[in-house]
Structures are given as C-alpha cells and as structure tokens.
Design an enzyme around this catalytic site. Sequence first.
Site, PDB file in Angstrom:
ATOM      1  CG  ASP A 292      -2.188   0.820   0.985  1.00  0.00           C
ATOM      2  OD1 ASP A 292      -3.212   0.577   1.623  1.00  0.00           O
ATOM      3  OD2 ASP A 292      -2.118   1.738   0.134  1.00  0.00           O
TER       4      ASP A 292
HETATM    5  C1  GLC Z   1      -4.301   4.359  -0.177  1.00  0.00           C
HETATM    6  C2  GLC Z   1      -5.194   3.180   0.177  1.00  0.00           C
HETATM    7  C3  GLC Z   1      -5.239   2.121  -0.893  1.00  0.00           C
HETATM    8  C4  GLC Z   1      -5.039   2.761  -2.258  1.00  0.00           C
HETATM    9  C5  GLC Z   1      -3.627   3.313  -2.307  1.00  0.00           C
HETATM   10  C6  GLC Z   1      -3.339   4.045  -3.628  1.00  0.00           C
HETATM   11  O1  GLC Z   1      -3.640   4.805   0.972  1.00  0.00           O
HETATM   12  O2  GLC Z   1      -4.957   2.519   1.409  1.00  0.00           O
HETATM   13  O3  GLC Z   1      -6.505   1.456  -0.779  1.00  0.00           O
HETATM   14  O4  GLC Z   1      -5.213   1.795  -3.292  1.00  0.00           O
HETATM   15  O5  GLC Z   1      -3.349   4.168  -1.215  1.00  0.00           O
HETATM   16  O6  GLC Z   1      -4.116   5.198  -3.697  1.00  0.00           O
END
Ligand code: GLC
Length: 754
Positions: A292
């Site tokens: 993430d």
């Molecule tokens: C965010 C979220 C995730 C998302 C990623 C990219 O913090 O936790 O669900 O896909 O970053 O935006």
Amino acid sequence: MQTDSHTYNQPDPATEARVEALLAQMTLPEKIGQLVQLNPFGPFDPDEYDRQKAEAAANGRPFTYIPPLRHDMEALLRAGRVGSFLNVMLPGVINHCQRIAVEESRLGIPLIAGGDVIHGFRTIFPIPLAESCTWNPPLLERAARVAAEEASASGIDWIFAPMIDVARDLRWGRIAEGAGEDPFVGMAMARARVRGFQAADLSSGRRIAACPKHYVGYGAAEAGRDYNTADFSERTLRDVYLPPFKAAFDAGAGSVMSAFNEISGIPATANPLLLRAILRDEWQWPGVVLSDYEAVHELIAHGLAADLKDAARLSILAGLDMEMVSEGYATHLADLVAAGDVPLALVDEAARRVLRLKFRLGLFAQPYTDETLAETIILRPDFRTLALEVAQESMVLLKNEDDILPLAPPTRLAVIGPLADSHADMLGCWSLHTHPEDVETVLDGLAAYLPADAWRYTPGCPIRASEPTDIAAAVTAVQDADVILLVVGESADMSGEGHSRTHLGLPGRQQELADALAATGKPIVCVLMNGRPLVIPRLAAQVKALLVGWHGGIRAGRAVADILFGAVNPSGKLTASWPRAEGQIPLYYAHKNTGRPAAAAGVKQFAEYFKSVYLDEPNSPLFPFGFGLSYTRFAYSDLRLDPPTITPEETLVVTATLRNVGSRAGAEVVQLYVRDLVGSVTRPVKELKGFQKVTLQPGERRAIRFELPAQALGFTGREMRTVVEPGAFRLWVGPDCRGGLEGSFTVEEAHRRG
Ligand code: GLC
C-alpha cells in the site's frame, strides 16, 4: 449473466519462456526498476494550474488539470528505473510516459498503470458496502465490468480493487469500501468483482488486472481507528479475514495489495507468514504483491525497521514484490544485494512476477491507449442505466410502519434535510473524479414523479453543525404537508480512508432537526444517505419509514424516488449489523456463544445476572445482518434436509418452499445458516453458508434448493489446519440471521455407517 474473464494464475509455459528470456538480459538496476511504483507527478504547481485553467477557458473546452511530471520522471523511465505508476487517469499522460519506457529505454519494458477504481471510474456506482447489500454477485460483476470499461479506455491496466476487508467495527471509515462483516458474503462479492474487472472483452481491446486489498486484516483495526493495530489469532486470520482473498485468487486475481496494519506485531507488508507461507507455499499463488501507499516506509514508524534501507530489506525478504511510492527498493535494494543482505534470487523472483503479469496483460503487444476511446465509453447510457439498477437494489428498507410506503400521489411532501440536494455526497468515498454534475439528487428524483407545486424543499440544517441552521424554517415548511420526507446522513468525507468516527449517530444537528419535525406529529419518511451503518435508535423510533439509500452513486436520487413511489420494490438486505449503541461494537451475528450466553437476544436482559449481557442495552442489533423489508411479503415452508446424515465427503441437499404472499412482485434473499454445536474449538452461533436472490410474482411459490458440501463446514482446528469434524449441526433457511425454518443434520465418518 457471467461474462468471460481473464485469470492470471494458471501456469503458461509460453509466458514463462518470454519472462526468463527477458530477465536474463536485465541488469540488477533494471530488475529493481520493475519493483518500483511511483506517483509520476511533481508537487502541485498553482501557476501551472492557473495557466491551464485560463487556456481551457480561452479555448472553450472543459478544464482538466494535468499536473507536470516530477522533474526526474522521464530520466527514470529512460533508465528503466520505473515499473509502474498510479492514479494517472489521463490517457495522454499515460501514453507519454509509456512511449518513453517502451521506445527510449534499453529493453523497452512497458509500464503498468494502476488506479483506485473502487466503485466506478466515472460512472460512479453506490459505495461497495451498499453494493454488497444487493446480495447479487452477477449484478456486481456487471458493475465492475463497467468500471473496467471506463478505466481501460482511459489507459488503466491495474485496478486497486476490490477492497475485501471483512469489517465488524462501524467506527472504521473504510467499512464503506468493502462487503461488510461476513466472510461468505465477502467471498461472493470478491469473486464477482474480480471477474468483472478482469472481463475478457473490453472495448479497449486491452486487459485489466484486479488487485484485491488490503491483505490482510485491515478491518480489525483496534477501536475502529484507521491504520491502528490489528491483533487477532491465526485461527481468526484463517477463518474470517483470509477467505475473501482466497476467493479472489481462485477467481483469477493477478495481484494483491498488502495492508498498512500490523497483525499481532508484524506489519502485513513485511510479514513472511502472509506473503510467503500462506500466499506462496500454501496457496501456490503466482501473482504480484504490491505494497500500500508508502507502507514500506511506514515500517519505520511501526518500529519494525530502523530506516528505509532496513524497511526495504525486511519487505523483500518477507515477499513484497513491488513498492508503492516510498522508493526504499529504488534507493537501497542494489546495495542490499551487493552486501549479501538480500539474495539476488529474491529480486529475480519479484521481477519475474511483475514481468509475468505484464506479459499476461498484453502490455508488450499493446502498450498504448487509444486516446479517442474514452469519450465514446465514459458515462455511456447503458452504464448509467446499470448504475441506477445497482442503486435500486442496494437500498435497504428498514421500517415501513402502516405501509406508508410506497407513497401514493397526490401526497403533499415537505422535503427536509441537507442530503436531499447534495450532489457531491452521493459519490461517496473514493470517487477520484469528482463530477458532482453527473449526480441525480433526491430532489432530481422527486421531480420525475411530482409536479413542482406538489412539494417544497427546506434544508433545515447542514450536515455539519458549523454552518448556519434554520430548524424553525423547516418546522414551518411542513405545516401544510401530508408527509415529511427527511433526507439526512453523512457527507462523503465522513467515511472512507482516514475517516473513522467515534460518535455514530447523525452528524451535526440533524437529530435535533428530526426531533423538531417529530414534534409536529406529521408522519416522517426518512431516507439515510450514509457511508456506514449509523447508531440511530431515536430516529428509527420517530419515523414511520426508514430507507437506507447509502452514498448511492450518480443515480442515487432517482433510485430513492423509484422506491418511494413504488416503481421499484426494495430488495436490499444488510451486510453489516446496525447496533443500538456504539458500546456494542464490535457487533456481528457470527459471534461465539461464550460460557454464559444471554437467554434470548433482543430483550432487555437486566434480569439475567452474571450472564454475558449489558445493563443498559440488549445484546441484539437494532437491525440485524441479512435484514431488509419489501413491499410484498414472503412465506417459508417445507424445509427438508436430505440426507439428514452425511460423511465429510458428501453433500447435504437443503430444500424449502418460498411463496410471495403479498400483492406485488418482489425479490427475496433467501439465506442459509448453520451452527456447529460442538467442535474441537468453539464455533460461532451461526455462519452464513448460502444465499439466493429470488424474484417471485404475487402468489408464486418456488422450490429453493441449496447444496451444502460437508467440506463447506470446515474451519481451522487446533493444529491450524482446515478440519471437517463429525458432529451435530443446526441449520436455518430464512430472511435474515435471526432464524427462519430450522432443521438439524449430522456429519459422521463413513465407517460408522457400516
Ligand atoms: C491508499 C489506500 C489504498 C489505495 C492506495 C493508492 O492509501 O490505502 O486502498 O489503493 O493508497 O491510492
């Protein structure tokens, strides 16, 4: 209707040969480049923003801000130091970067463009929690396919969805993004959405890889506070949080995103049990693990890594393939390999997985996007029609006293409440392209049914207490109305990532508004527009009808009106329990019995001393899992279990008769629950093991049949392996988790049968 969809997990020798041939040519920096996902844009540049806005105005075209790339982006692309980027929803920018990667780097390896397409790309559907309340996986597959159509036409190859975190804490804002509290529902929705995203015949001629997230246990954040510690047993991991991911992988998902949270001391992003032992050794899953956003860097804050180099080392050793944004791999992985702290084989393995996915996506053959396609795909009329259908089926009727609904014109309506006229809030969380102009509000929906003089609208109060309120004006406005239509709830930014709440009632002074309207004695029909179940016992008692509209997407308002005026018979059912009080949280139906169970949920249990009860509320939810009303009524009868005893290798056939005993057609979600009465470990008092959505005409009866393999009764035993144990079971077929037709059956070893 299930369309054909791609799967990325079956071995494919031709692809493997191409991967190996390419890998053999790659330098270490180029291999590491494949493990790097960047945000390609530089910091916001207000002057550039103003310049583009003025230019668009001068040319009379709609304004879409295109941020400048970060200063080193093109050099990194030419050097093969970037494998992917995220949330660039502009085909021209994607093609520009892709052209450099493919035509100006040494090996021409294409980028994979990822993006958050959580409940629609531009055709925004209801939030996923609402979508799960349709209990209609084929419908959700179609919705996911629409999202893939629009995303793929815009250059996206990789959708960071479905979000499949089981969530049992309503304080957690991200409950809005998933399928609620139950693993079985979660599995069904995971399969449907993966298949939809990875649909085989997209108009772009390109492919999409789904990225189920967040692996794993993110919904167990303590106190419902986002990113907080998650601490649960391996048994709970395997029986509650993992099943939707296994279902997603079995449906062919080509990647997974590791979660921010720790699980019992080890953050998911550097957790060998999750990323190697389970994913690779147990499940033999070959896909790509993406972190993430900056989750590698966050290992420092977690206190697991001393610095970014340490974080990169721990992550690659644990099995993380690609790092989102934080550049630990880009900066330190080569040194870690040179120093012998990270085996080159691990970098090769990670690069192999990324290349395999890119080949399977067809990116080497077709790296570019047709930039003229999006305008012919985006917001297509059939997509908007589907958004309405999903919104209609996602809405849940929780109360309908005296059958006040459907409304019969010429009812004079007084429409009150801040959510009746809000465009942006209907889009809910994670609608990255905020186009409020696409939205039909409740007022827009009413206009399709009532002449302008048949109703009037007064906001009464804002969603937040900080803005001016005029409750007196609302009370005045209802004086000559037959019915008050009260539309209240949460704003879109009160749920979703980083938006947890501790008070789960109506925000601001909305309850005060409801109190004032209730004091007039006029009947109130209430529509909630919300991102999570709310704690609203007072409101529920004050109103005659209560319809949960959720943040229902671009067609929310029309769907509300279609239901209020009876054009559509509501069929939604809750996939998350609605508590009476925050103090009950976490509250879910599949709870354990404990050694001192309350006699009967739903009644005040003050008389039960020294039992697992509260002094001030019953244990039961205000509205239970699986519950939802219809404008018609259904009767269940003739439950049969055949045979009443099965071996662990056999299948139980469960049949019952469902009848529509009301006066209009309707859809019922028939649910099958079981209880394992005695196990080698304690077992939940109920577990959903099947559901069917059935539409019946008035008077029509239908034989409902479930096939329940004994293997579906498996759980994680004392040795942490899945076991199916002999013993006695109870079974229910009914309209929600509280009961229905009840039967019993036995599982016994074959040899006992003689
Ligand atoms: C965010 C979220 C995730 C998302 C990623 C990219 O913090 O936790 O669900 O896909 O970053 O935006």
